[in-house]
Design a protein around this motif. Structure first.
Motif, PDB file in Angstrom:
ATOM      1  N   ILE B  11       4.522   7.656 -11.555  1.00  0.00           N
ATOM      2  CA  ILE B  11       4.564   6.456 -12.391  1.00  0.00           C
ATOM      3  C   ILE B  11       4.622   5.139 -11.626  1.00  0.00           C
ATOM      4  O   ILE B  11       4.230   4.117 -12.138  1.00  0.00           O
ATOM      5  N   ASP B  12       5.110   5.179 -10.385  1.00  0.00           N
ATOM      6  CA  ASP B  12       4.962   3.933  -9.620  1.00  0.00           C
ATOM      7  C   ASP B  12       4.486   4.239  -8.197  1.00  0.00           C
ATOM      8  O   ASP B  12       4.181   5.382  -7.889  1.00  0.00           O
ATOM      9  N   SER B  13       4.432   3.215  -7.363  1.00  0.00           N
ATOM     10  CA  SER B  13       3.765   3.400  -6.072  1.00  0.00           C
ATOM     11  C   SER B  13       4.576   4.212  -5.061  1.00  0.00           C
ATOM     12  O   SER B  13       4.063   4.600  -4.024  1.00  0.00           O
ATOM     13  N   ASN B  14       5.855   4.449  -5.377  1.00  0.00           N
ATOM     14  CA  ASN B  14       6.637   5.314  -4.494  1.00  0.00           C
ATOM     15  C   ASN B  14       6.866   6.650  -5.177  1.00  0.00           C
ATOM     16  O   ASN B  14       7.264   6.702  -6.347  1.00  0.00           O
ATOM     17  N   PHE B  15       6.603   7.708  -4.437  1.00  0.00           N
ATOM     18  CA  PHE B  15       6.715   9.031  -5.041  1.00  0.00           C
ATOM     19  C   PHE B  15       7.299   9.990  -4.024  1.00  0.00           C
ATOM     20  O   PHE B  15       7.126   9.826  -2.815  1.00  0.00           O
ATOM     21  N   GLU B  65       3.528   6.714  -0.353  1.00  0.00           N
ATOM     22  CA  GLU B  65       3.093   5.511  -1.089  1.00  0.00           C
ATOM     23  C   GLU B  65       1.769   5.865  -1.753  1.00  0.00           C
ATOM     24  O   GLU B  65       0.790   6.185  -1.075  1.00  0.00           O
ATOM     25  N   ASP B  67      -1.535   5.454  -4.538  1.00  0.00           N
ATOM     26  CA  ASP B  67      -2.488   4.480  -5.051  1.00  0.00           C
ATOM     27  C   ASP B  67      -3.460   5.239  -5.960  1.00  0.00           C
ATOM     28  O   ASP B  67      -4.096   6.192  -5.521  1.00  0.00           O
ATOM     29  N   LYS B  68      -3.511   4.830  -7.210  1.00  0.00           N
ATOM     30  CA  LYS B  68      -4.340   5.568  -8.167  1.00  0.00           C
ATOM     31  C   LYS B  68      -5.823   5.356  -7.867  1.00  0.00           C
ATOM     32  O   LYS B  68      -6.259   4.248  -7.585  1.00  0.00           O
TER      33      LYS B  68
END
Lengths: 249, 249
Positions: B11-15, B65, B67-68
Motif C-alpha cells: 500500500i505504500d512505498s515501503n514494504f 522500496e 514502485d508500482k
C-alpha cells in the motif's frame, strides 16, 4: 491397436517383419499371438492392418497378412520444423518426444551462445541415434505416417541454410514491445513449410537475433508469459495444428 | 529480473518481505544485496519493482522500496481451466508446471475409471501442497500475476459442479469421425471462461463421456494425432493463448 513403422515397402498381401527390435516388442513385450492384428506404416507412408500369420522365433521374423487402409493421413498439411537451442539431456529428449506427438516434420538442435550445453563431436552420433529412437517411438504411439528427422547443428549459423516458406524466431522481447500478431499474420498466408527457431533459457544473444533477422528469420512473440525453452516449441506446434487442422472448415 | 508473489497487499512505498521461503531464495540462493531490484506481485495482482533497502538476517525480513509498474497484465483475457485425469507423479507435476506457464487459471486433477493412479484421502493434502508450490514457482518464473489454484476431485462426477461459459471434453474418437472444428467454433464465441477435461492414457470410459456430454461438456477433437495425456492440456492452452492473445488485432 498399436502401430509400427517397417523399413521395406509393402507391395502385396503377404509381408515379413524382420526388424529385431519390432519383433521383440510385438512378440516379447506385448506377447501378441497368431491372429492378432496390428497397424503397419511403410516408407511410402501408407497405413495397413496386419494380421499375424506366423511367428518365427529362430529367425526373429513375423509373417503377416496385410490390408491397406484408406484413411486420412495424420500428418500436418504444413511442414513444421522446430529448431531448438541445446539444453539438458532430459529436456532435449522431452522436446523430441513432444514435438513428434505434435506433428513436427523435422527437429533440429543447435548450439548457441547462451546454451548451457554443447555436444562434443564424438558424442553427436550416439545422441542423435537415441533421439531418433525417441522420435520413432513417439511417432508410432501418436499414429503418425512419418518419423521426424532429428538433426544437430554445431553452430547457429548453419541454421541459415534451412530456408523454407516462412522462417521465424521466437523472441520474447517481441512480446514486451507489444508485438502480438506477426505469427498470426504469417500463418494467414498459408506457407507450405514453417521453421521456428527457439533460444536457450537465457535467450539468444542480440547479435544472434540480428543474424537471424538479416537472413530472413522474422521475430515473433508467443504471448505475454515467459515460457521455458522446452515449452515454446510445443506452443508453436499446437498453434500450427489448430490453425491448419482444426479451423479449415 | 525475477519476480516473487507476496502475501500482503502493497500500500505504500515501503514494504517488508517476511515470508521465510522468499527471503531464503532472494538472500541465500540468489545472494541479492542492498540496492538490487526485483519484481513483486501482491494479492491485488499489481506488479511492482522493489529495491532492497535492508536485509534483516535475524528476523528473515527484507525491507524494500517499491514502485508500482503500469505495464499490461500477463494473464489471459479468458479464464482457462484444465481438468486432467490423475496420472503418475512426474506427469501430474509436469502438467501443473506447463499449464501454469501456459496461462491456466485453475488446474484440476480427478480420478476416473481408467486412471492408473488414485490418491488416498490421507495423501491429498500433502500432494496438493507440493503441486501448489510448483504452480507458484512456475507462475513466478513465467511472470504471471496470479498463481493458478490446484484442485483434486475424488471422482469425475464432482467435475460437473464446475460449470463455466464453455465446458469441453477432449475426446480422440471425435477426431476419428472427422470432427475438426467444434473447438474453433466454441472459441469463436469468445466465452469468458473455458474448461476442458482430459482423460487418462486409456481414455474416458464411454459412460464417463456420456455423463459429461449430458451435463453440458461438448466433445471436441484436438487434431488427428494421438497425444499423450499430459500433452493434450498444453495443446489446448496454447491454442487459447494464440486465439485470444496473438490474433486479436
Amino acid at each position: 491397436m498399436e502401430q509400427y513403422f517397417v523399413n521395406n515397402e509393402i507391395i502385396d498381401s503377404n509381408f515379413k517383419i524382420n526388424d529385431s527390435e519390432t519383433f521383440k516388442h510385438i512378440v516379447k513385450v506385448l506377447r501378441h499371438q497368431i491372429g492378432d492384428v496390428i497397424y503397419l506404416v511403410d516408407p511410402t507412408k501408407n497405413l495397413f492392418t496386419a494380421k499375424i500369420a506366423q511367428i518365427d522365433l529362430d529367425n526373429k521374423e513375423l509373417s503377416v497378412e496385410v490390408d491397406k487402409l484408406d484413411i486420412p493421413s495424420t500428418e500436418m498439411p504444413v511442414s513444421a520444423i522446430v529448431a531448438c537451442s541445446l539444453s539438458k539431456k532430459d529436456k532435449v529428449e522431452w522436446i523430441t518426444q513432444k514435438s513428434t506427438e505434435l506433428g513436427a516434420s523435422k527437429i533440429i538442435f543447435f548450439a548457441s551462445k547462451y546454451s548451457i550445453m554443447h555436444w562434443k563431436n564424438n558424442v553427436v552420433e550416439k545422441k542423435l541415434a537415441r533421439l531418433q529412437e525417441i522420435a520413432k517411438n513417439a511417432a508410432q504411439q501418436s499414429k503418425r505416417r512419418i518419423i521426424p528427422e532429428v538433426i544437430y547443428l554445431n553452430k547457429l549459423s548453419d541454421l541459415l541454410k534451412y530456408q523454407v516458406s516462412a522462417n521465424l524466431v521466437a523472441y520474447e522481447e517481441s512480446a514486451k514491445v507489444g508485438e502480438i500478431s506477426l505469427l498470426a499474420q504469417t500463418l494467414q498466408k498459408k506457407p507450405e513449410s514453417v521453421l521456428c527457431a527457439f533460444g536457450p533459457e537465457g535467450g539468444f544473444a542480440p547479435d544472434e537475433i540480428e543474424m537471424l533477422n538479416q537472413n530472413g528469420f522474422l521475430s515473433v512473440g508467443l504471448g505475454p508469459r515467459i515460457m521455458r525453452a522446452e515449452t515454446a516449441p510445443t506452443y508453436f506446434l499446437s498453434v500450427l495444428s489448430y490453425k491448419y487442422e482444426l479451423t479449415v472448415k
